[in-house]
Design an enzyme around this catalytic site. Structure first.
Site, PDB file in Angstrom:
ATOM      1  N   LYS A   1      -6.404  -7.198   0.186  1.00 40.75           N
ATOM      2  CA  LYS A   1      -7.525  -7.675   0.988  1.00 40.75           C
ATOM      3  C   LYS A   1      -7.291  -9.053   1.606  1.00 40.75           C
ATOM      4  CE  LYS A   1     -10.599  -4.934  -1.844  1.00 40.75           C
ATOM      5  NZ  LYS A   1     -10.495  -3.708  -1.028  1.00 40.75           N
TER       6      LYS A   1
ATOM      7  N   ASP B   1     -11.768  -5.520   5.721  1.00 41.06           N
ATOM      8  CA  ASP B   1     -10.894  -6.696   5.831  1.00 41.06           C
ATOM      9  C   ASP B   1     -10.690  -7.085   7.291  1.00 41.06           C
ATOM     10  OD1 ASP B   1     -10.616  -6.586   3.071  1.00 41.06           O
ATOM     11  OD2 ASP B   1      -8.816  -5.336   3.196  1.00 41.06           O
TER      12      ASP B   1
ATOM     13  N   ASN C   1     -19.804  -5.195   1.234  1.00 39.05           N
ATOM     14  CA  ASN C   1     -20.189  -3.889   1.766  1.00 39.05           C
ATOM     15  C   ASN C   1     -21.334  -3.314   0.929  1.00 39.05           C
ATOM     16  OD1 ASN C   1     -19.076  -2.681  -0.527  1.00 39.05           O
ATOM     17  ND2 ASN C   1     -17.192  -2.048   0.505  1.00 39.05           N
TER      18      ASN C   1
ATOM     19  N   ASP D   1       0.837  -1.195   0.000  1.00 39.38           N
ATOM     20  CA  ASP D   1       0.000   0.000   0.000  1.00 39.38           C
ATOM     21  C   ASP D   1       0.878   1.253   0.000  1.00 39.38           C
ATOM     22  OD1 ASP D   1      -2.281  -1.533   0.042  1.00 39.38           O
ATOM     23  OD2 ASP D   1      -2.761  -1.173   2.161  1.00 39.38           O
TER      24      ASP D   1
HETATM   25  O1  RIB Z   1      -9.324  -3.382   1.483  1.00 44.74           O
HETATM   26  C1  RIB Z   1      -8.219  -2.546   1.620  1.00 44.74           C
HETATM   27  C2  RIB Z   1      -7.123  -2.964   0.693  1.00 44.74           C
HETATM   28  O2  RIB Z   1      -7.583  -2.797  -0.617  1.00 44.74           O
HETATM   29  C3  RIB Z   1      -5.845  -2.165   0.781  1.00 44.74           C
HETATM   30  O3  RIB Z   1      -4.938  -2.700   1.701  1.00 44.74           O
HETATM   31  C4  RIB Z   1      -5.331  -2.181  -0.642  1.00 44.74           C
HETATM   32  O4  RIB Z   1      -4.187  -2.961  -0.768  1.00 44.74           O
HETATM   33  C5  RIB Z   1      -6.479  -2.714  -1.480  1.00 44.74           C
HETATM   34  O5  RIB Z   1      -6.234  -3.982  -1.919  1.00 44.74           O
END
Ligand code: RIB
Ligand code: NA
Length: 309
Positions: free
Chosen positions: A41, A256, A186, A14
């Protein structure tokens, strides 16, 4: 020896910028902070389950690069079993460019890279772990066929399945519903999959019923600060599980955190009612939105009230 939770899914690095607002097309704006974190995720869900005390294994693919090496170390640091984490020189480790605004909302672009090279061969190598797991979790940041194959493998071995259709696609293979014990999405994913508007509890109920009809064992529609809606094929009364209000700093990866926690509860307390698991998972995810980053904000068991265990 068997794992509580096996996740077949994605890893992303990220790249996060914090800015007052999300930029418009063609616009450049000043942000005030940049950081690199571990995301994706699949990995996020696995790490949250591990931090609550689940014995976890990750089935995924990263690049033979700096980000990939670092990611494997991150799994080890969190006690995740890494024998099914593959490294390829054919593609780079997945990356997510994330912008977070002052309300804690985000916009994300993912480049899945190596994640897309995870396939049936890797699933076969992990067959023993998948078939003996208590819970298998999949999402949609890898090839959809691989997710579906993994869910089928689990189902054939009576392993409980959790499917998170994220990021959502409008033309989802209908088999995904039939192989999901718990189908958890969601509000925006529910909208895309059903074509209904999902802005409140009432609408989440209606969309949830439509998804349930497609063949899942249970459906959970998460609603952020409004909690979530839980519907079961076996029961006619859907349950709204409210959430306690918190001030959001960064909601990235909160979904997540919720799913990782849900998988932990399913593995550790198999007879607990799903709405109680969802209620507790809401509380875990609520902790994550109050700090910056994805995995950096996920609580450990020791940080949480004992009543959650
Ligand atoms: O759900 C959040 C995630 O979505 C982040 O960590 C990013 O990597 C994307 O995959
Ligand atoms: Na967070």
């Amino acid at each position: 020896e068997a794992f509580d939770v096996v996740v077949v899914g994605s890893c992303m690095t990220d790249l996060v910028s914090q800015a007052p607002r999300l930029p418009k097309a063609g616009e450049t704006i000043h942000g005030h902070k940049f950081f690199i974190g571990f995301g994706g995720k699949g990995a996020n869900q696995c790490i949250q389950a591990a931090r609550l005390g689940a014995k976890t294994a990750m089935v995924c693919k990263v690049g033979k690069d700096f980000f990939g090496d670092n990611y494997i170390q991150n799994f080890k640091d969190n006690g995740v079993y890494t024998d099914f984490v593959g490294q390829t020189s054919d593609s780079a480790t997945g990356a997510a460019s994330i912008i977070v605004n002052s309300a804690g909302e985000n916009a994300i672009v993912i480049v899945a890279g190596a994640n897309m090279l995870l396939g049936i061969e890797e699933l076969h190598k992990a067959l023993s772990a998948i078939s003996h797991a208590k819970v298998l979790v999949c999402q949609l940041e890898i090839s959809p066929q691989t997710s579906l194959d993994a869910l089928r493998m689990a189902r054939e071995n009576k392993v409980k399945t959790v499917f998170n259709p994220a990021p959502a696609v409008p033309d989802l293979d209908p088999d995904f519903y039939r192989v999901s014990d718990v189908f958890c999405c969601n509000e925006s994913e529910a909208e895309l999959l059903t074509g209904f508007s999902v802005a409140n509890v009432e609408e989440a109920h209606r969309a949830g019923q439509e998804l349930l009809k497609r063949g899942c064992g249970s459906v959970i529609v998460t609603l952020g600060p409004q909690g979530c809606m839980v519907l079961k094929a076996q029961e006619s009364t859907p349950k709204h599980v409210p959430a306690t209000a918190v001030t959001a700093v960064d909601t990235t990866g909160a979904g997540d955190s919720f799913i990782g926690a849900l998988a932990f509860y399913m593995a550790h307390y198999p007879t607990m009612p799903l709405e109680e698991m969802a209620c507790r998972a809401n509380q875990v995810a609520a902790v994550s939105v109050q700090a910056a980053g994805t995995q950096t904000s996920y609580p450990f068991k020791k940080d949480l009230p004992v009543k959650l265990f």
